[in-house]
Design a protein around this motif. Structure first.
Motif, short mmCIF file in Angstrom:
data_model
loop_
_atom_site.label_atom_id
_atom_site.label_comp_id
_atom_site.label_asym_id
_atom_site.label_seq_id
_atom_site.Cartn_x
_atom_site.Cartn_y
_atom_site.Cartn_z
N THR A 1 0.81 -1.09 0.17
CA THR A 1 -0.02 0.18 -0.02
C THR A 1 0.77 1.43 0.03
OG1 THR A 1 -0.23 -0.26 2.25
CG2 THR A 1 -1.94 -0.82 1.14
N THR B 1 2.74 2.29 -2.72
CA THR B 1 2.79 2.76 -3.79
C THR B 1 1.18 2.99 -4.36
OG1 THR B 1 2.74 0.86 -5.09
CG2 THR B 1 4.89 1.74 -4.28
N VAL B 2 1.08 3.70 -5.18
CA VAL B 2 -0.60 3.99 -5.88
C VAL B 2 -0.76 2.88 -6.67
CG1 VAL B 2 -1.84 5.47 -7.27
CG2 VAL B 2 0.05 6.61 -6.06
N THR B 3 0.18 2.25 -7.19
CA THR B 3 0.01 1.13 -8.25
C THR B 3 -0.44 0.11 -7.16
OG1 THR B 3 2.02 1.73 -9.34
CG2 THR B 3 0.99 -0.19 -9.85
N GLY B 4 0.18 -0.29 -6.10
CA GLY B 4 -0.15 -1.30 -5.01
C GLY B 4 -1.63 -1.06 -4.61
N ALA C 1 -3.79 0.55 -6.12
CA ALA C 1 -5.06 0.11 -7.26
C ALA C 1 -5.16 -1.27 -7.18
CB ALA C 1 -4.47 0.70 -8.34
N SER C 2 -3.90 -2.17 -7.37
CA SER C 2 -4.28 -3.44 -7.20
C SER C 2 -4.85 -4.16 -6.30
CB SER C 2 -3.12 -4.08 -7.93
OG SER C 2 -2.04 -4.36 -6.65
N GLN D 1 -8.45 -3.42 -6.78
CA GLN D 1 -9.12 -4.31 -7.88
C GLN D 1 -9.28 -5.87 -7.36
OE1 GLN D 1 -6.18 -4.01 -10.88
NE2 GLN D 1 -7.35 -2.38 -11.98
N LEU E 1 -8.16 5.23 -12.53
CA LEU E 1 -6.85 5.36 -13.19
C LEU E 1 -5.96 5.24 -11.88
CD1 LEU E 1 -7.40 7.82 -16.03
CD2 LEU E 1 -6.83 5.61 -16.42
N THR E 2 -4.85 5.00 -11.63
CA THR E 2 -4.04 5.25 -10.63
C THR E 2 -3.78 6.68 -10.40
OG1 THR E 2 -1.94 4.88 -12.23
CG2 THR E 2 -2.53 3.05 -10.87
N SER E 3 -3.81 7.66 -11.31
CA SER E 3 -3.79 9.11 -11.07
C SER E 3 -4.97 9.58 -10.48
CB SER E 3 -3.37 9.64 -12.62
OG SER E 3 -4.37 9.52 -13.43
#
Length: 202
Positions: free
Chosen positions: A40, A42-45, A47-48, A51, A160-162
């Motif tokens: 958690t 990172t934003v990518t983390g 986002a996944s 999901q 979107l991650t953004s």
């Protein structure tokens, strides 16, 4: 003219809360796994993780019993952050009782054993997703249908991650061997923020 009049909200805090029949036991274990393995930081983390949780909830849609989708629009990033923290702490406050009860090794089982001799009928697991996003086009539903909840979850999972600012998932009770009775559900969510899902008749 005030920005609100022109739909000037740039952010939204979305709370999607579902009470599932506690027979959706495997969901609880999946959530525990995601919580332990999500990166958690990172934003990518984030986002996944979002999901994963959404997909798990969608797979268990047969178990959905009550639900609510609340959306709080926010004009600035600060407002969004404040609103997010407020919703998170309100929901955490509902959990702390349950957790404290477990820590002290005491269980509130009195009403449980009389009404349902351990066959888990009418017992629940509440899952709450709270997301702060820079994508304000969400609709609040007071009495959501399964379709409304599905479209909210789908929209959350495709952010979107953004556009994802913050994400929190909670479930109650946290103990995988425990569940809430209907009475406990009503007691812990007294504002009736949780509404019976309007299922199509027939």
């Amino acid at each position: 003219s005030p920005s609100g009049m022109l739909g000037g909200e740039r952010y939204a805090v979305v709370k999607c809360q579902l009470a599932l029949l506690s027979t959706a036991r495997s969901l609880q274990r999946q959530l525990q796994t995601y919580a332990n393995s999500a990166s958690t930081d990172t934003v990518t983390g984030l986002a996944s993780a979002l999901q994963d949780v959404v997909m798990a909830l969608m797979r268990h849609s047969d178990y959905w019993r009550y639900g609510v989708v609340q959306v709080q629009p926010a004009g600035t990033l600060d407002d969004a952050e404040r609103a997010f923290n407020q919703v998170v702490s309100q929901e955490r406050a509902k959990l702390s009782e349950e957790l404290t009860v477990n820590v002290d090794g005491v269980r509130r089982q009195a009403p449980r054993s009389e009404s349902t001799p351990s066959n888990e009928v009418g017992q629940y697991l509440v899952v709450t997703l709270i997301v702060a996003t820079g994508y304000p086009e969400f609709t609040a539903y007071q009495t959501p249908s399964p379709k409304d909840i599905e479209s909210t979850l789908q929209r959350l999972s495709t952010l979107l991650t953004s556009d994802l600012l913050a994400f929190e998932v909670m479930w109650s009770p946290e103990n995988p061997d425990d569940s809430l009775t209907e009475d406990e559900l009503i007691a812990e969510y007294p504002e009736r923020g949780i509404i019976e899902i309007a299922r199509p008749v027939g």
